[in-house]
Design a protein around this motif. Structure first.
Motif, PDB file in Angstrom:
ATOM      1  N   HIS A   1      36.545  34.487  38.507  1.00  0.00           N
ATOM      2  CA  HIS A   1      36.422  33.769  39.777  1.00  0.00           C
ATOM      3  C   HIS A   1      37.391  34.413  40.767  1.00  0.00           C
ATOM      4  O   HIS A   1      38.487  34.844  40.400  1.00  0.00           O
ATOM      5  CB  HIS A   1      36.775  32.301  39.552  1.00  0.00           C
ATOM      6  N   PRO A   2      37.045  34.510  42.052  1.00  0.00           N
ATOM      7  CA  PRO A   2      37.922  35.151  43.037  1.00  0.00           C
ATOM      8  C   PRO A   2      39.335  34.554  43.087  1.00  0.00           C
ATOM      9  O   PRO A   2      40.302  35.279  43.245  1.00  0.00           O
ATOM     10  CB  PRO A   2      37.192  34.953  44.365  1.00  0.00           C
ATOM     11  N   GLU A   3      39.460  33.230  42.933  1.00  0.00           N
ATOM     12  CA  GLU A   3      40.795  32.610  42.947  1.00  0.00           C
ATOM     13  C   GLU A   3      41.603  33.038  41.727  1.00  0.00           C
ATOM     14  O   GLU A   3      42.793  33.311  41.823  1.00  0.00           O
ATOM     15  CB  GLU A   3      40.687  31.082  42.991  1.00  0.00           C
ATOM     16  N   ALA A   4      40.949  33.095  40.567  1.00  0.00           N
ATOM     17  CA  ALA A   4      41.650  33.526  39.352  1.00  0.00           C
ATOM     18  C   ALA A   4      42.049  34.997  39.459  1.00  0.00           C
ATOM     19  O   ALA A   4      43.157  35.380  39.066  1.00  0.00           O
ATOM     20  CB  ALA A   4      40.772  33.295  38.129  1.00  0.00           C
ATOM     21  N   ALA A   5      41.176  35.826  40.001  1.00  0.00           N
ATOM     22  CA  ALA A   5      41.490  37.248  40.184  1.00  0.00           C
ATOM     23  C   ALA A   5      42.666  37.427  41.144  1.00  0.00           C
ATOM     24  O   ALA A   5      43.550  38.259  40.910  1.00  0.00           O
ATOM     25  CB  ALA A   5      40.266  38.002  40.694  1.00  0.00           C
ATOM     26  N   ALA A   6      42.685  36.630  42.219  1.00  0.00           N
ATOM     27  CA  ALA A   6      43.801  36.719  43.174  1.00  0.00           C
ATOM     28  C   ALA A   6      45.102  36.265  42.531  1.00  0.00           C
ATOM     29  O   ALA A   6      46.165  36.850  42.765  1.00  0.00           O
ATOM     30  CB  ALA A   6      43.500  35.883  44.415  1.00  0.00           C
TER      31      ALA A   6
END
Length: 61
Positions: free
Chosen positions: A4-9
């Protein structure tokens, strides 16, 4: 499956911070991020919190 983009960030921020041991506590702690994603069962949006271990391992976990 891509994270997920939030987890990657969260991972990217943690790795940047953890690259310099002056930014971490050896004994531990955590870093977190909140976001929403689709629930695979109901199909509705759900609020999520990703928590990543930190401290001395912040740069590698």
């Amino acid at each position: 499956m891509a994270p997920h983009p939030e987890a990657a960030a969260l991972l990217a921020r943690s790795h940047r911070l953890g690259a310099d041991p002056r930014n971490t506590n050896y004994a531990g702690g955590n870093a977190s991020a909140k976001g929403t994603d689709r629930d695979p069962v109901t199909g509705g949006d759900v609020e999520l919190m990703w928590v990543k271990g930190s401290g001395g391992d912040l740069g590698t976990l």
